[in-house]
Structure formats: structure tokens, C-alpha cells
Design an enzyme around this catalytic site. Structure first.
Site, PDB file in Angstrom:
ATOM      1  N   ASP A 181      -8.843  -5.349  -5.404  1.00  0.00           N
ATOM      2  CA  ASP A 181      -8.411  -4.332  -4.440  1.00  0.00           C
ATOM      3  C   ASP A 181      -9.436  -3.200  -4.410  1.00  0.00           C
ATOM      4  OD1 ASP A 181      -7.147  -2.413  -2.912  1.00  0.00           O
ATOM      5  OD2 ASP A 181      -5.251  -2.510  -3.994  1.00  0.00           O
ATOM      6  N   HIS A 235      -6.924  -5.947  -1.022  1.00  0.00           N
ATOM      7  CA  HIS A 235      -5.814  -5.019  -0.816  1.00  0.00           C
ATOM      8  C   HIS A 235      -4.726  -5.594   0.073  1.00  0.00           C
ATOM      9  CE1 HIS A 235      -3.830  -1.160  -0.870  1.00  0.00           C
ATOM     10  NE2 HIS A 235      -3.840  -1.095   0.457  1.00  0.00           N
ATOM     11  N   SER A 264       0.831  -1.195   0.000  1.00  0.00           N
ATOM     12  CA  SER A 264       0.000   0.000   0.000  1.00  0.00           C
ATOM     13  C   SER A 264       0.875   1.259   0.000  1.00  0.00           C
ATOM     14  CB  SER A 264      -0.959  -0.047   1.197  1.00  0.00           C
ATOM     15  OG  SER A 264      -1.960   0.931   1.084  1.00  0.00           O
TER      16      SER A 264
END
Length: 268
Positions: A173, A207, A79
Site C-alpha cells: 500500500d 491500496h 481507506s
């Protein structure tokens, strides 16, 4: 006995210090630094800008550590941590391999600074968020469009990176559209005469791609919006992706950092 190939491991917008992935990497023969960058001990409680000088210091520390063999370091991030790793690879020396897990390849919501260079934030609009049937927030479309594609000024200049980059992508995601960002990053590299990077995409995967057998995190509090958001992913597909992605990461680092991938014998 070392020295060992070195890796710096960085997590995302949640802040604090997370060490479990670094511990697992250490068990596979990598000298690993789990690096916090805010909301831990004497670090700032939040981040308004990202200054790469701090991360450059961590590189210096690793390169001069007696248990790190060098000559380069591997970077692993997820991320926001992935985007920090991509920035480090772009501006700092001695980065031999970089793994981006669902990174965006952009400056996101904060300006990235290194010496006289600044990458302006891409920005977002919370009005584009949606409420799901479960009452949770879906923020997948809140980011501003990449106007100009791979030449957008908010793109991290990854064409400057010395070592190879591996993009791990969850096709479901819901933090942002990681598959689109990875393809845009690939276009940028090729437009600047670089080789096409390795992109491994996992359908039905959200994610938070964690190490194998960690439970999938379908939703949690997001510090940016201060609300519970969904992260995407289908349980079975996500679990299978975590097993495969971990092996891909270990293999990538072993190949480019000179690791043996010999695992420490378990005590149990």
C-alpha cells in the site's frame, strides 16, 4: 424474500456514490446501503470534519428497515471509508462486524466528532512526498508518526467496538502504511484487554483492494493533494488478493451477521 443481514458500505476520499460493491454484496444475500458522505446531491462538496451523527442516522435507517433483520449491522469500508467504519464501530451501538480494507485506524487529516468527543487529526507533511521514476507522486510517508504508538490521541478508540473487526491489508500500500496501522490497532485492542483481531495481509498488494476481477488501479488523482499518486501493488499478486479478500469478507459477514451466503442466480 427477506429480511436479510444488513451491511453499510463506505468508500474513501474520492467522495460521491459508488454502488458496485454494495450491488455484489446484495447478490450474496446482504441488504446493503452504499453510503455517500460528501460530493453527492445535497451533501457537502467537501469535508472539513467528520461528524458521526450523519453516519448514526444511516445506522438508524438500516436497523428500522423492514428488509434488514438485525439485531446488528455490518460495516465495510476502504481507506478513509474504513476509518469511518472503525469510528462508527467504536462510538455507535449495534455494530456486529466491521471490515477495514487498508484503513489507518486514526483520524487522519480531519477531526472526527461524536457528541462531546473529538479525535484530533494526525496530520501530514507533503514535503515528505517523493516523485517516482514515472513522474508520479508517492505519498506513503507524508503522514505524521504515531508518537506513543497505540496510545496516540489520534487513534480511533476501537477497544470500544462491540463486534469483531477484520483488517484486510495490502503490504505494498502506497497511500499509507496499512500493515503498520493494522498492527498498531491490534496492539491497542490487546492493551485494553480485547482479543487479537483477525488481520489478513497480502504481499505485493496495493491500496485499492476491490472485488474480484476488477482491474488494479496503480495510480489516479488523489483529492487531498490534487495530484496523481501511485497506490502500489503488483498486478498478479493484487489480482489474486482481490479474489481471496472478497471470499474472506463474505465469510466474515456470514459468520457474524447470520447470513446464508446464498447467491442470487445470475441472469446471463
Amino acid at each position: 424474500p427477506g429480511p436479510f443481514p444488513g451491511v453499510i458500505d463506505i468508500y474513501g476520499v474520492g467522495g460521491g456514490l459508488l454502488e458496485y460493491r454494495a450491488s455484489l454484496l446484495a447478490g450474496h444475500g446482504f441488504a446493503t446501503l452504499a453510503l455517500a458522505f460528501y460530493d453527492f446531491e445535497d451533501l457537502p462538496k467537501d469535508y472539513s470534519n467528520l461528524h458521526l451523527d450523519y453516519f448514526e442516522e444511516s445506522m438508524y435507517y438500516m436497523l428500522h428497515h423492514p428488509q434488514v433483520k438485525g439485531p446488528g449491522i455490518g460495516l465495510l469500508g476502504i481507506s478513509l471509508g474504513a476509518d469511518i467504519c472503525l469510528s462508527m464501530a467504536s462510538f455507535l451501538k449495534n455494530v456486529s462486524a466491521t471490515v477495514s480494507i487498508n484503513g489507518s485506524g486514526t483520524s487522519g487529516n480531519r477531526t472526527i466528532h461524536y457528541k462531546q468527543t473529538s479525535i484530533p487529526p494526525l496530520g501530514h507533511d507533503l514535503r515528505r512526498s517523493q516523485v517516482t521514476f514515472s513522474g508520479l507522486l508517492d505519498i506513503v510517508d507524508i503522514r505524521n508518526d504515531l508518537v506513543g504508538g497505540h496510545e496516540n490521541p489520534s487513534m480511533i478508540p476501537i477497544e470500544r467496538a462491540e463486534g469483531p473487526i477484520l483488517f484486510i491489508v495490502g503490504q505494498d500500500d502506497h497511500n499509507w502504511r496499512s500493515d503498520l496501522y493494522a498492527q498498531t490497532a491490534s496492539e491497542r485492542l490487546q492493551a485494553h484487554g480485547k482479543e487479537k483481531p483477525q488481520i489478513i495481509s497480502y504481499p505485493g498488494t496495493g491500496h485499492y483492494i476491490e472485488p474480484p476481477y476488477f482491474p488494479m488501479c496503480p495510480a489516479s488523482l488523489h483529492k487531498l493533494v490534487n495530484k496523481t499518486v501511485i497506490w502500489g501493488g503488483e498486478f498478479r499478486a493484487h489480482a489474486k488478493a482481490q479474489v481471496d479478500a472478497w471470499q474472506q469478507i463474505l465469510s466474515f459477514f456470514s459468520r457474524h451477521l447470520g447470513g446464508t451466503q446464498n447467491r442470487v442466480s445470475p441472469k446471463l
